[in-house]
Enzyme design. Structure first.
Site, mmCIF file in Angstrom:
data_model
loop_
_atom_site.group_PDB
_atom_site.id
_atom_site.type_symbol
_atom_site.label_atom_id
_atom_site.label_comp_id
_atom_site.label_asym_id
_atom_site.label_seq_id
_atom_site.Cartn_x
_atom_site.Cartn_y
_atom_site.Cartn_z
ATOM 1 N N ILE A 191 0.853 -1.189 0.000
ATOM 2 C CA ILE A 191 0.000 0.000 0.000
ATOM 3 C C ILE A 191 0.892 1.244 0.000
ATOM 4 O O ILE A 191 1.908 1.297 0.684
ATOM 5 C CB ILE A 191 -0.920 0.000 1.247
ATOM 6 N N HIS A 192 0.479 2.230 -0.789
ATOM 7 C CA HIS A 192 1.302 3.436 -0.926
ATOM 8 C C HIS A 192 0.442 4.689 -0.906
ATOM 9 O O HIS A 192 -0.774 4.636 -1.077
ATOM 10 C CB HIS A 192 2.107 3.381 -2.228
ATOM 11 N N GLN A 193 1.120 5.819 -0.705
ATOM 12 C CA GLN A 193 0.483 7.121 -0.802
ATOM 13 C C GLN A 193 0.151 7.348 -2.268
ATOM 14 O O GLN A 193 0.999 7.142 -3.129
ATOM 15 C CB GLN A 193 1.435 8.215 -0.330
#
Length: 120
Positions: free
Chosen positions: A42-44
């Site tokens: 999961i990433h920004q």
């Protein structure tokens, strides 16, 4: 070369590292549904400034991977969902519409805080 997309890994799903064993990296933006989040890095989510393309480069941490194939909806998925499936097999035809393929050995691990960047 210009940066198409850059982000930071902020969370790692419980099964996300299992995909690395199958020579894949699966990402999704923060706020992914829980059942999907379990399998993703999961990433920004950030802006996508252009199209992913064969001949470009993916940077993961301090490693560079030449992009060899891009599925027809990979850029759209990245732009809208932060979702991309990376295959570390160097294929020149995308296996699935949302997949990109790169040349280079699969990372043994991807850690929190790792940066992911696509350059064209």
């Amino acid at each position: 070369m210009s940066t198409i997309f850059q982000t930071t890994i902020t969370q790692i799903g419980g099964c996300a590292r299992d995909a690395l064993l199958d020579n894949m990296l699966i990402t999704f933006r923060e706020g992914a549904p829980a059942d999907i989040e379990e399998y993703c890095f999961i990433h920004q989510h950030g802006d996508t400034a252009g199209e992913l393309q064969a001949g470009g480069v993916m940077e993961l941490g301090d490693r560079r991977y030449p992009i060899t194939a891009v599925g027809e909806v990979a850029t759209q998925n990245l732009r809208e969902l932060g979702h991309i499936t990376v295959r570390f097999d160097g294929e020149t035809q995308a296996e699935f519409p949302g997949t990109i393929h790169v040349t280079g050995s699969t990372p043994a691990d991807v850690t929190l805080g790792s940066t992911l960047k696509f350059i064209a």
